[in-house]
Scaffold this motif. Structure first.
Motif, mmCIF file in Angstrom:
data_model
loop_
_atom_site.group_PDB
_atom_site.id
_atom_site.type_symbol
_atom_site.label_atom_id
_atom_site.label_comp_id
_atom_site.label_asym_id
_atom_site.label_seq_id
_atom_site.Cartn_x
_atom_site.Cartn_y
_atom_site.Cartn_z
ATOM 1 N N SER A 1 0.836 -1.207 0.000
ATOM 2 C CA SER A 1 0.000 0.000 0.000
ATOM 3 C C SER A 1 0.868 1.253 0.000
ATOM 4 N N ASN A 2 0.305 2.317 -0.575
ATOM 5 C CA ASN A 2 0.987 3.615 -0.675
ATOM 6 C C ASN A 2 -0.043 4.709 -0.452
ATOM 7 N N ASP A 3 -0.699 4.667 0.700
ATOM 8 C CA ASP A 3 -1.816 5.585 0.925
ATOM 9 C C ASP A 3 -1.700 6.350 2.238
ATOM 10 N N VAL B 1 3.327 0.961 -7.091
ATOM 11 C CA VAL B 1 2.003 1.291 -6.563
ATOM 12 C C VAL B 1 1.856 2.810 -6.574
ATOM 13 N N GLU B 2 0.811 3.294 -7.224
ATOM 14 C CA GLU B 2 0.576 4.725 -7.317
ATOM 15 C C GLU B 2 0.167 5.302 -5.956
ATOM 16 N N GLY C 1 -1.800 6.725 -3.013
ATOM 17 C CA GLY C 1 -3.163 6.491 -2.580
ATOM 18 C C GLY C 1 -3.746 5.159 -3.001
ATOM 19 N N LYS C 2 -2.922 4.248 -3.510
ATOM 20 C CA LYS C 2 -3.409 2.971 -4.007
ATOM 21 C C LYS C 2 -2.781 1.807 -3.226
ATOM 22 N N ALA C 3 -3.303 0.592 -3.529
ATOM 23 C CA ALA C 3 -2.776 -0.640 -2.927
ATOM 24 C C ALA C 3 -2.723 -1.719 -3.995
ATOM 25 N N ASP C 4 -1.931 -2.742 -3.750
ATOM 26 C CA ASP C 4 -1.776 -3.843 -4.700
ATOM 27 C C ASP C 4 -1.688 -5.146 -3.925
#
Length: 500
Positions: free
Chosen positions: A303-305, A329-330, A332-335
């Motif tokens: 995650s990158n949020d 990971v952009e 505000g997004k998660a993978d």
């Protein structure tokens, strides 16, 4: 009566100041007789009044006779008064024997030349003479009134700057304020940045601070919040309308608007360079969580949020035996797409910029809800068979079967079964062990029907078993066989006793 007229001219050098006294070029009458006056002059500039000030000196040539100045004529026609007493005119003054007298004349600042004519009388012997002196004024050096203010377009400044703390001051140089209606704003702004050196993109952090130097304010203080990560801080010439919200590759730049720059307008303020790049960590909040699967794989969620999530993050997931995968990971997004294979899941690490992130280490653990292997038995008077069945979706499981002094090992693949058959003997139990799961159980040998000899492997089935109701034993054995005698392992190192 003898009248003589002498003339003398010489250039005047003038230094600029609030009041500059310099010797001017003067023309003096040359005596036609022994009795005469000599006239010299100096000129200065009174900037406060915006006037040139001429100091005339009239000297008596006679050492034994005083001279009276009967008439005084000045060009331009402005008052010429004694320097010692500004209320008394030069005309009528007496020059002592062999002495001199000084007088002051004020003329407009743009006056190009001035002249003084005096007529002196020596009463002792009735001698008299008319003499004049002239001076050329330095009109090439203006004598304007001293300014009371400075226009913002011509003002200079001094500044301080502390980028890591997000503080700055700007001060107007000199003693004069800015003129009314004239003002100059300055702004301090901080940014999120991708690196501790200049890099793009950058995004404004918080609210820029703007303040203005004006006629009633000569010094300002500016403060901004600094992100807890890589940042850029700029002290710029101008107000908030000059702020660049996003600094992007190929986009606009502040250039010489930064105070302390080599070019205008930033070079109009004296002080350190008004820009800073730094910060000791990334403006992202990368995080990871892990989930063990029954098949031995590990699912990694990235995650990158976080609150500082302004940039994409490139994660690297590493497993054992050199396995690796990179995932971007952009903000505000998660993978959740990363699955580490079972053979690599003994140790899993998640890295960003080559460093393991906080909480980014994990090893596979068997989930509690994974289905356990099933054990079934079958026995008659000659053989004792045990079967291990491993459900789909799990890991291969090692099973050890021990009966009497014999042990057999089998590895059972997911969705498969393995059977081991022992020759029936006198032992009434078998031990089944799953070492990978740290579990074991006992299986009771209970053959179908009645075996002779009163024990396992006897030759006379059907004889009663000592101390036990034979009918009940047989019924129980048949019931177990009818149900498949299924055993579920429900506890570690827990020995379960069952009959076949």
């Amino acid at each position: 009566m003898i009248r003589t007229k002498l003339s003398l001219r010489r250039p005047l050098a003038v230094l600029g100041a609030a009041l500059l006294g310099l010797t001017g070029a003067v023309a003096v009458a040359g005596p036609a007789s022994a009795h005469h006056t000599t006239i010299t002059a100096k000129v200065s500039c009174d900037q406060l009044a915006g006037e040139r000030v001429i100091t005339w000196t009239v000297e008596n040539s006679e050492t034994d006779k005083a001279a009276t100045l009967q008439t005084v004529t000045a060009e331009p026609n402005t008052p010429v008064n004694l320097r010692s007493d500004s209320t008394k005119p030069l005309q009528g003054a007496v020059i002592p024997k062999g002495g001199k007298i000084r007088a002051v004349q004020r003329v407009p600042s743009d006056t190009a030349s001035a002249k003084l004519i005096v007529h002196a009388l020596w009463k002792k012997n009735g001698q008299e003479a008319t003499n004049d002196g002239s001076i050329t004024l330095p009109v090439d050096r203006p004598c304007a009134p001293a300014p009371k203010c400075v226009d913002a377009s011509k003002a200079s400044y001094s500044h301080t700057f502390d980028g890591p703390k997000g503080t700055a001051t700007v001060k107007l140089d000199g003693d004069l304020p800015l003129c009314e209606g004239s003002e100059q704003p300055f702004t301090l702004v901080s940014y999120f940045a991708p690196r501790p050196q200049f890099a793009t993109p950058q995004y404004v952090y918080g609210t820029p601070d703007t303040d203005t130097i004006s006629g009633d304010k000569k010094e300002i203080e500016l403060n901004v919040e600094i992100p807890n990560c890589h940042t850029q801080v700029d002290l710029i010439w101008g107000g908030k309308d000059e702020v660049i919200e996003e600094i992007t590759e190929g986009g606009p730049r502040y250039g010489d608007k930064k105070l302390g720059s080599p070019g205008a307008p930033g070079n109009r303020s004296n002080g350190p360079q008004g820009w800073y790049n730094g910060g000791d960590k990334s403006c992202t909040t990368p995080a990871s969580t892990f989930a063990s699967n029954c098949d031995g794989t590990v699912t990694v969620s990235l995650s990158n949020d976080g609150k500082d999530g302004k940039y994409p993050v490139e994660f690297e997931v590493k497993g054992e035996n050199g396995w690796s995968k990179k995932v971007t990971v952009e903000a505000g997004k998660a993978d959740n797409s990363t699955v580490v294979p079972a053979e690599n899941a003994g140790k899993v690490e998640v890295l960003v910029d080559g460093k393991v992130i906080e909480g980014g280490t994990y090893s596979w653990e068997r989930p509690e809800d994974c289905p356990l292997p099933e054990i079934t038995t079958k026995a008659d008077c000659k053989n004792f068979s045990l079967t291990a069945s491993n459900p789909e979706g799990g890991l291969p499981v090692k099973v050890e079967f021990t009966y009497g002094d014999k042990t057999e090992s089998r590895t059972v693949q997911p969705g498969k079964s393995e059977t081991v058959t022992f020759t029936a003997g006198k032992d009434d139990t078998a031990l089944v062990t799953l070492p990978d799961l740290d579990m074991e159980m006992e299986a009771v040998y209970a053959p179908e029907g009645t075996c002779g000899g009163g024990g396992a492997g006897g030759e006379e089935p059907g004889l009663p078993v000592t101390g036990v109701a034979a009918g009940g034993i047989a019924a129980g054995a048949l019931a177990l066989l009818a149900l498949g005698a299924v055993l579920f392992f429900v506890a570690r190192r827990r020995r379960v006793r069952f009959t076949a």
